[in-house]
Design a protein around this motif. Structure first.
Motif, PDB file in Angstrom:
ATOM      1  N   PHE B  15     -19.174  -2.946  -0.918  1.00 47.93           N
ATOM      2  CA  PHE B  15     -18.866  -3.772   0.260  1.00 47.93           C
ATOM      3  C   PHE B  15     -17.607  -3.260   0.955  1.00 47.93           C
ATOM      4  CE2 PHE B  15     -21.312  -6.690  -2.377  1.00 47.93           C
ATOM      5  CZ  PHE B  15     -22.148  -7.288  -1.456  1.00 47.93           C
ATOM      6  N   GLU B  17     -14.886  -4.878   4.055  1.00 47.97           N
ATOM      7  CA  GLU B  17     -14.568  -5.880   5.071  1.00 47.97           C
ATOM      8  C   GLU B  17     -13.872  -5.150   6.211  1.00 47.97           C
ATOM      9  OE1 GLU B  17     -12.175  -9.227   3.788  1.00 47.97           O
ATOM     10  OE2 GLU B  17     -12.326 -10.172   5.753  1.00 47.97           O
ATOM     11  N   ILE B  48     -26.759  -1.533   4.305  1.00 48.51           N
ATOM     12  CA  ILE B  48     -27.730  -2.546   3.875  1.00 48.51           C
ATOM     13  C   ILE B  48     -27.642  -3.797   4.742  1.00 48.51           C
ATOM     14  CG2 ILE B  48     -28.582  -3.924   1.949  1.00 48.51           C
ATOM     15  CD1 ILE B  48     -27.369  -1.773   0.075  1.00 48.51           C
ATOM     16  N   GLU B  49     -26.456  -4.427   4.788  1.00 46.04           N
ATOM     17  CA  GLU B  49     -26.363  -5.668   5.556  1.00 46.04           C
ATOM     18  C   GLU B  49     -25.038  -5.786   6.299  1.00 46.04           C
ATOM     19  OE1 GLU B  49     -28.603  -8.754   4.044  1.00 46.04           O
ATOM     20  OE2 GLU B  49     -28.324  -8.197   1.965  1.00 46.04           O
ATOM     21  N   LEU B  50     -25.067  -6.615   7.328  1.00 44.21           N
ATOM     22  CA  LEU B  50     -23.866  -6.906   8.102  1.00 44.21           C
ATOM     23  C   LEU B  50     -23.670  -8.414   8.117  1.00 44.21           C
ATOM     24  CD1 LEU B  50     -24.662  -4.570  11.099  1.00 44.21           C
ATOM     25  CD2 LEU B  50     -22.801  -4.244   9.466  1.00 44.21           C
ATOM     26  N   LEU B  51     -22.463  -8.835   7.837  1.00 50.93           N
ATOM     27  CA  LEU B  51     -22.144 -10.255   7.784  1.00 50.93           C
ATOM     28  C   LEU B  51     -20.969 -10.506   8.728  1.00 50.93           C
ATOM     29  CD1 LEU B  51     -23.065 -12.653   6.067  1.00 50.93           C
ATOM     30  CD2 LEU B  51     -21.493 -11.952   4.295  1.00 50.93           C
ATOM     31  N   ASN B  53     -18.346 -12.413  11.125  1.00 47.63           N
ATOM     32  CA  ASN B  53     -17.743 -13.742  11.127  1.00 47.63           C
ATOM     33  C   ASN B  53     -16.771 -13.876  12.293  1.00 47.63           C
ATOM     34  OD1 ASN B  53     -16.426 -16.290  10.101  1.00 47.63           O
ATOM     35  ND2 ASN B  53     -17.945 -15.917   8.545  1.00 47.63           N
ATOM     36  N   SER B  56     -14.096 -10.649  11.742  1.00 45.36           N
ATOM     37  CA  SER B  56     -14.363  -9.531  10.830  1.00 45.36           C
ATOM     38  C   SER B  56     -15.858  -9.382  10.559  1.00 45.36           C
ATOM     39  CB  SER B  56     -13.636  -9.777   9.506  1.00 45.36           C
ATOM     40  OG  SER B  56     -14.108 -10.982   8.935  1.00 45.36           O
ATOM     41  N   VAL B  58     -18.330  -8.146   7.286  1.00 41.77           N
ATOM     42  CA  VAL B  58     -18.502  -7.603   5.938  1.00 41.77           C
ATOM     43  C   VAL B  58     -19.759  -6.740   5.954  1.00 41.77           C
ATOM     44  CG1 VAL B  58     -19.109  -8.183   3.547  1.00 41.77           C
ATOM     45  CG2 VAL B  58     -17.198  -9.340   4.662  1.00 41.77           C
ATOM     46  N   TYR B  61     -23.319  -1.614   1.574  1.00 39.84           N
ATOM     47  CA  TYR B  61     -23.916  -0.288   1.702  1.00 39.84           C
ATOM     48  C   TYR B  61     -24.309   0.241   0.337  1.00 39.84           C
ATOM     49  CZ  TYR B  61     -19.380   1.558   0.118  1.00 39.84           C
ATOM     50  OH  TYR B  61     -18.250   1.845  -0.618  1.00 39.84           O
ATOM     51  N   LEU B 153     -22.780 -17.315  11.044  1.00 40.67           N
ATOM     52  CA  LEU B 153     -23.949 -17.914  10.407  1.00 40.67           C
ATOM     53  C   LEU B 153     -23.814 -17.699   8.910  1.00 40.67           C
ATOM     54  CD1 LEU B 153     -26.751 -19.210  11.047  1.00 40.67           C
ATOM     55  CD2 LEU B 153     -27.689 -16.910  11.013  1.00 40.67           C
TER      56      LEU B 153
END
Lengths: 324, 289
Positions: B15, B17, B48-51, B53, B56, B58, B61, B153
């Protein structure tokens, strides 16, 4: 098909690596915490390493086979018996129709994995069969096993008598003490030098108030840098408060003075800092540690963490298996 | 402030940030979502994913496919190519959600908390007092008097953090201490300067001010809006609440239960940050609804 006679303590269907691609919507990955033992269980019965299997936690279930099956148990020892006969761990075993597999509390470790040749055949939800209990989705009806429920099993070609070579087994300690790898960050600069030293040199107790969402740790106080104290009001008033941000899996999330390791079923965001992160190579240790056991943390680099994960991945292969 | 160059903060072996700034600020959040969209489009191998907020993103990968240094370099390239914030425009559908303010469900939940956990001031009363309002009517008028921006979300599946786009309608609220052990699905909550619709029955810490029968998340995917998706809202979408009476609330609830409720959405709507800034500049801030 397998019938559930006793549930054990929150026994759930999981697969590896769990749910991907829905983290941004609020769905954590779920999946087995000790993904090392989990994958070995699948390999023993001839499955793909990530196929769906059962994760038993602290107390195992009692199951009745409705049809002949090949299964394997790995991880913690829950004193499993097949029609009263002791079942060896780390080995594939044949069960006949009508036979009962009965398990008890874990004598060693905390989580035992049960794989079945053909895998647990429940419909995937968002690409994964893993159960996310908090979100009531995945697995069987989004919930742990229920008494009288049935576990559907796919078609497999497993054989009995395959076992994991001794040198390929996860090395469970026998004194209740664990050395857990951590990487610094993302928010280590909120903790002062003394606080960082205290974190790395202290013993931490795993609280009984822990579950697949997070593991709560008990230990000494945290102290902070200026950044944590002298900040814009929207960060919140406590030194551990920050503007809402996403949470990495494995993050050591600090709420006030209580660190919580965020696990596979974590809440995906919040307003607390994450000074350290437990990398994936240490998750098998988290999965097998028991409440009140002791953690000490070993600081390693990201590159070292990635290398150690590759070493574990390498043992999750046919080369680790011999015939009994 | 918004940083000139994002900060990359590693979170273990898989991960990162990425911090774009260190404050709660609409422009910063807009930048977060515009950059998230750019990175998504780029389909970086091993990402893999994007979070995303408030300030920022996160990133998760696969280090066996892409190294930490390479993914950082690639994302920086996209950040550099972003151009001026003022020129940015995003498709930003507006969802209309009916709310029965200060209703029976809210009161029952508060009464249960007082009986079982601890006595506290009734949430709408507390909101009125702390935000210097005339009463429940003005609370409803202010809460429904603005469009809200989906700033984030998650936390729990389908939970959207909504911030008021009209600064005249911003309120503040402290969080419950200790938190509620349960909040009814569809409850409208307010915590800090963020409002939300509880997507399911969950614990919670926001002050509660009303209830909607309209679901915002449905893992069974029964209603038409959830045919291709489980969560109604995405970061960068907008929400507009409108007050309804009990009769209308019951009607909508029946439609939802029958499985034929159609969510009300203006899916053509775009959001231009230049136009928004222009509108903000022209506002008389002392005027209140």
């Amino acid at each position: 098909m397998i019938e559930v006679l006793k549930t054990g303590l929150e026994t759930c269907v999981q697969d590896f690596p769990g749910r991907k691609g829905a983290f941004g919507m609020g769905f954590p990955p779920s999946g087995p915490i000790d993904h090392w033992s989990f994958r070995l269980a699948n390999l023993l019965v001839g499955n793909e390493p990530g196929d769906a299997a059962l994760e038993c936690q602290f107390i195992g279930p009692a199951l009745k086979f409705k049809a002949p099956a090949i299964f394997a148990l790995t991880g913690g020892d829950m004193q499993a018996k097949l029609d009263g006969e002791y079942v060896p761990l780390w080995q594939s075993v044949a069960a006949g129709a009508g036979q009962k597999l009965e398990m008890g509390p874990a004598l060693t470790g905390a989580r035992c994995y049960i794989s079945f040749a053909g895998g647990v055949d429940v419909p995937p939800f968002l690409g994964s069969r893993s159960t996310f209990v908090l979100g009531k989705c995945g697995g069987i009806d989004g919930a742990p096993l229920a008494v009288g429920g049935e576990i559907p099993v796919g078609v497999g070609e497993g054989i009995s008598g395959r076992r994991i070579k001794r040198k390929c087994l996860p090395p469970l300690p026998n004194n209740g003490k664990w050395l857990i790898e951590v990487c610094a960050g993302p928010n280590d600069d909120w903790i002062d030098k003394a606080g960082q030293k205290r974190f790395l040199e202290s013993m931490w107790k795993l609280s009984p108030k822990s579950n697949r969402v997070g593991f709560r740790l008990e230990g000494p106080k945290w102290t902070f840098t200026r950044k944590a104290i002298d900040k814009a009001p929207e960060n919140g008033s406590d030194p551990s408060n920050t503007i809402d941000h996403g949470y990495p899996i494995g993050a050591i999330n600090l709420g006030g003075q209580t660190p919580i390791i965020l696990l596979n079923d974590t809440l995906t965001l919040g307003g607390f800092i994450n000074p350290y992160t437990v990398p994936s190579c240490a998750f098998w240790k988290l999965g097998q540690s028991r409440p009140n056991e002791i953690y000490e943390f070993e600081l390693i680099s990201i590159e070292e963490a990635q290398a150690r994960k590759r070493a574990i991945n390498a043992t999750c292969s046919e080369d680790s298996i011999e015939l009994a | 402030m918004i940083y000139d160059k994002p900060k990359f903060l590693p979170g273990g072996d898989r991960f990162i940030e990425m911090e774009l700034g260190d404050e709660l600020n609409f422009d910063l959040n807009f930048l977060v979502h515009a950059l998230t969209a750019k990175i998504r489009e780029a389909e970086i191998q091993g990402l893999i994913e994007l979070l995303p907020n408030m300030a920022s993103i996160v990133i998760s990968y696969d280090p066996d496919t892409i190294s930490y240094a390479d993914i950082k370099a690639e994302i920086l390239t996209h950040h550099l190519a972003m151009g001026s914030l003022e020129d940015m425009e995003l498709l930003s559908p507006i969802y209309y959600i009916p709310v029965l303010y200060c209703d029976h469900v809210t009161r029952a939940c508060w009464e249960d908390y007082c009986a079982k956990i601890t006595e506290k001031e009734y949430d709408p009363d507390l909101m009125v007092r702390l935000n210097d309002l005339d009463g429940y009517d003005q609370l409803a008028r202010i809460h429904s008097g603005t469009e809200y921006w989906v700033a984030a979300l998650g936390f729990y599946p389908g939970l959207a953090s909504l911030i008021a786009l009209d600064p005249r309608c911003r309120m503040t609220a402290p969080k419950y201490n200790p938190p509620r052990t349960w909040t009814p699905k569809g409850t409208i909550g307010y915590g800090g300067s963020v409002t939300c619709v509880y997507p399911a029955q969950t614990p919670g810490g926001y002050q509660i001010i009303g209830h909607t029968p309209v679901p915002v998340c449905d893992i069974a995917q029964t209603l038409p809006a959830f045919k291709d998706d489980l969560a109604l809202l995405r970061p960068g979408d907008r929400v507009r609440f409108f007050p309804v009476e009990r009769e209308e609330y019951d009607y909508v609830e029946r439609r939802v239960e029958a499985g034929n409720y159609v969510h009300n959405v203006a899916s053509y709507a775009k959001f231009s940050i230049r136009d928004y800034h222009k509108w903000l500049d022209g506002l008389e801030m002392k005027e209140r609804f």
